[in-house]
Design an enzyme around this catalytic site. Structure first.
Site, mmCIF file in Angstrom:
data_model
loop_
_atom_site.group_PDB
_atom_site.id
_atom_site.type_symbol
_atom_site.label_atom_id
_atom_site.label_comp_id
_atom_site.label_asym_id
_atom_site.label_seq_id
_atom_site.Cartn_x
_atom_site.Cartn_y
_atom_site.Cartn_z
ATOM 1 N N GLU A 1 0.818 -1.214 0.000
ATOM 2 C CA GLU A 1 0.000 0.000 0.000
ATOM 3 C C GLU A 1 0.848 1.260 0.000
ATOM 4 O OE1 GLU A 1 -4.340 -1.087 1.912
ATOM 5 O OE2 GLU A 1 -3.133 0.380 2.965
ATOM 6 N N HIS B 1 8.397 -26.747 -1.671
ATOM 7 C CA HIS B 1 7.778 -27.879 -2.368
ATOM 8 C C HIS B 1 6.589 -27.444 -3.215
ATOM 9 C CE1 HIS B 1 10.191 -30.919 -0.160
ATOM 10 N NE2 HIS B 1 10.320 -29.874 0.645
ATOM 11 N N LYS C 1 -14.144 0.035 -3.787
ATOM 12 C CA LYS C 1 -15.252 0.418 -2.890
ATOM 13 C C LYS C 1 -16.322 1.179 -3.661
ATOM 14 C CE LYS C 1 -12.327 1.008 1.183
ATOM 15 N NZ LYS C 1 -11.807 1.993 2.125
HETATM 16 O O1 PA5 Z 1 -3.380 1.198 5.856
HETATM 17 C C1 PA5 Z 1 -4.522 1.600 5.707
HETATM 18 O O2 PA5 Z 1 -4.818 2.777 5.849
HETATM 19 C C2 PA5 Z 1 -5.656 0.660 5.362
HETATM 20 O O3 PA5 Z 1 -5.231 -0.626 5.127
HETATM 21 C C3 PA5 Z 1 -6.669 0.628 6.487
HETATM 22 O O4 PA5 Z 1 -6.038 0.196 7.661
HETATM 23 C C4 PA5 Z 1 -7.840 -0.293 6.168
HETATM 24 O O5 PA5 Z 1 -8.410 0.061 4.946
HETATM 25 C C5 PA5 Z 1 -8.912 -0.201 7.265
HETATM 26 O O6 PA5 Z 1 -9.370 1.113 7.381
HETATM 27 P P1 PA5 Z 1 -10.149 1.607 8.658
HETATM 28 O O7 PA5 Z 1 -9.257 1.440 9.848
HETATM 29 O O8 PA5 Z 1 -10.467 3.036 8.379
HETATM 30 O O9 PA5 Z 1 -11.366 0.744 8.784
#
Ligand code: PA5
Length: 434
Positions: free
Chosen positions: A287, A308, A422
């Site tokens: 990310e 394996h 989303k």
């Molecule tokens: O690193 C990030 O920002 C994302 O992976 C969030 O942690 C994830 O989308 C969950 O979001 P939230 O904590 O707002 O529910």
């Protein structure tokens, strides 16, 4: 001091020129982080979390954990992405490998996870397990509006209120969310749940050392002071630009390999307990760096298991990969291969040896084969699988991720791409406003 050690010798050989050329860029990247002058600089709160976390917060988290441990046989952590992977990584690494097969003991609840998928069967089966059981919920969402945890929480909250009564349920639910914004904050305030705040300047995937990770880890019975102490030591070790800074070296080496055409990094472990550390790491790097058409693809394998299955590809497939191995210096338990008088399986040559000696030779043999086959290899040795070492490892990777993202020329602290699915899903589900 027991500290993690990074060895890049078997990677350097493959991209020596690029590594040399990146010296100034690596220094610049760490200064940009330190000065807070780069992209995403309003999300740098994680940098000094280990050294700045007040003792009062740790004590409060431990007290909340003790209350949940006292009153629950199961505690469900509801969250997704950065709101669950750090806790899962640490809890999974520190747990007995067969913990799930033992019944819960008084004051030692099982920690379960939900809201990290939308599997109908998963949720139904979880709720079946919790029928008639004493359970609690830690619901975690920074935005407070994420669909997956919202669905899981709605189901579990309803079940808990039915089973324990609305008043008792209040004391068995803890919400970790933004100080002011989001549906979860509103609900928590209205219902009167205990809450912890995710600091504004800490993004989800950098939040394991906030209450997001610390509370579920404390509930599982682990020492969060030691976790923070390990992280604080790594914070000091990686503070400034220097030729000895391990996070800087790792970030510089992986960028050098990327420039030399190695587009995939495989995080390798030789201990199944580290499986979810890799899952956490994949999110952190995926990310943070996968944007603007750039970024190393973070993959992972568990060895020797996956030798394996994936071993053939790694040894012989397209030469666009490199490996980073996490090796554990010493397992916790001394366990040896027994002698067998009949030796029908032919492995008496191993009799008396620690299983780990065999594992370490598998690691060495694999490295030799892969390097020979054109796969650069970095090695991170951690002293043990314990809170202190995991704290060090977490901070080491976080710091390296910030440096590496800036070296790559991206904003490592946003995730605009996550929104695309989303929007489509909401439209397909006719969410108002989409
Ligand atoms: O690193 C990030 O920002 C994302 O992976 C969030 O942690 C994830 O989308 C969950 O979001 P939230 O904590 O707002 O529910």
């Amino acid at each position: 001091m027991k500290t993690i050690e990074l060895n890049i010798q078997d990677a350097l050989y493959f991209a020596e020129k690029q590594y040399k050329d990146l010296e100034a860029k690596a220094n610049e990247a760490i200064v940009t982080l330190e000065e807070g002058s780069g992209a995403g600089n309003d999300f740098l709160g994680w940098l000094d979390l280990p050294s700045k976390t007040p003792e009062s917060l740790v004590d409060s988290i431990n007290a909340t954990a003790a209350r949940l441990r006292e009153n629950c046989d199961y505690v469900v952590c509801v969250g997704i992405g950065g709101s669950y992977l750090g806790a899962k990584a640490v809890n999974y690494a520190l747990a007995d490998s067969f913990a799930d097969f033992y019944a819960p003991k008084p004051k030692e609840p099982k920690v379960l996870y939900a809201g990290q998928n939308i599997g109908e069967d998963y949720l139904a089966e979880l709720q079946k397990l919790l029928e008639g059981k004493k359970f609690g919920i830690i619901v975690i969402s920074k935005s407070g509006t994420t669909t997956e945890p919202a669905i899981a929480f709605r189901l579990l909250k309803e079940q808990l209120e039915k089973q324990a009564g609305k008043d008792a349920a209040k004391n068995l639910i803890v919400a970790i969310t933004d100080e002011k914004k989001g549906a979860l904050r509103q609900m928590a305030d209205q219902e009167g749940y205990e809450t912890y705040v995710i600091p504004d300047n800490v993004g989800g995937r950098f939040s394991v050392l906030t209450p997001v990770g610390l509370l579920p880890i404390a509930v599982a019975g682990h020492d969060i002071k030691k976790l923070l102490a390990g992280a604080a030591d790594m914070e000091r070790t990686t503070l400034h630009a220097s030729a000895e800074n391990p996070s800087q070296i790792y970030a510089r080496m992986r960028n050098a390999l990327y420039l030399s055409g190695k587009k995939t990094e495989i995080l390798v472990n030789f201990d199944p307990k580290l499986h979810y550390v890799s899952e956490w790491w994949k999110q952190l790097y995926g990310e943070s760096e996968g944007k603007d058409g750039k970024g190393i693809f973070p993959a992972s394998v568990d060895f020797t298991t996956d030798l394996h299955s994936m071993g053939q590809w790694i040894q012989d497939g397209e030469r666009t990969i490199f490996e980073t191995v996490i090796s554990v210096r010493k397992p916790a338990i001394d366990h040896r291969v027994p002698m067998d008088a009949e030796n029908l399986d032919g492995i008496n040559y191993l009799a008396g040896k620690r299983i780990d000696e065999v594992n370490k030779m598998a690691e060495l043999g694999t490295k030799m084969a892969h390097v020979e086959g054109g796969v650069p290899n970095m090695r991170i040795e951690i002293p043990a699988i314990d809170e202190y070492s995991l704290g060090q490892l977490i901070y080491f990777f976080e710091k390296a991720c910030g440096i590496s993202g800036y070296m790559l020329g991206v904003n490592p602290f946003n995730q605009p791409g996550v929104e695309a699915y989303k929007r489509n899903m909401f439209k397909l589900l006719h969410k108002p406003g989409y």
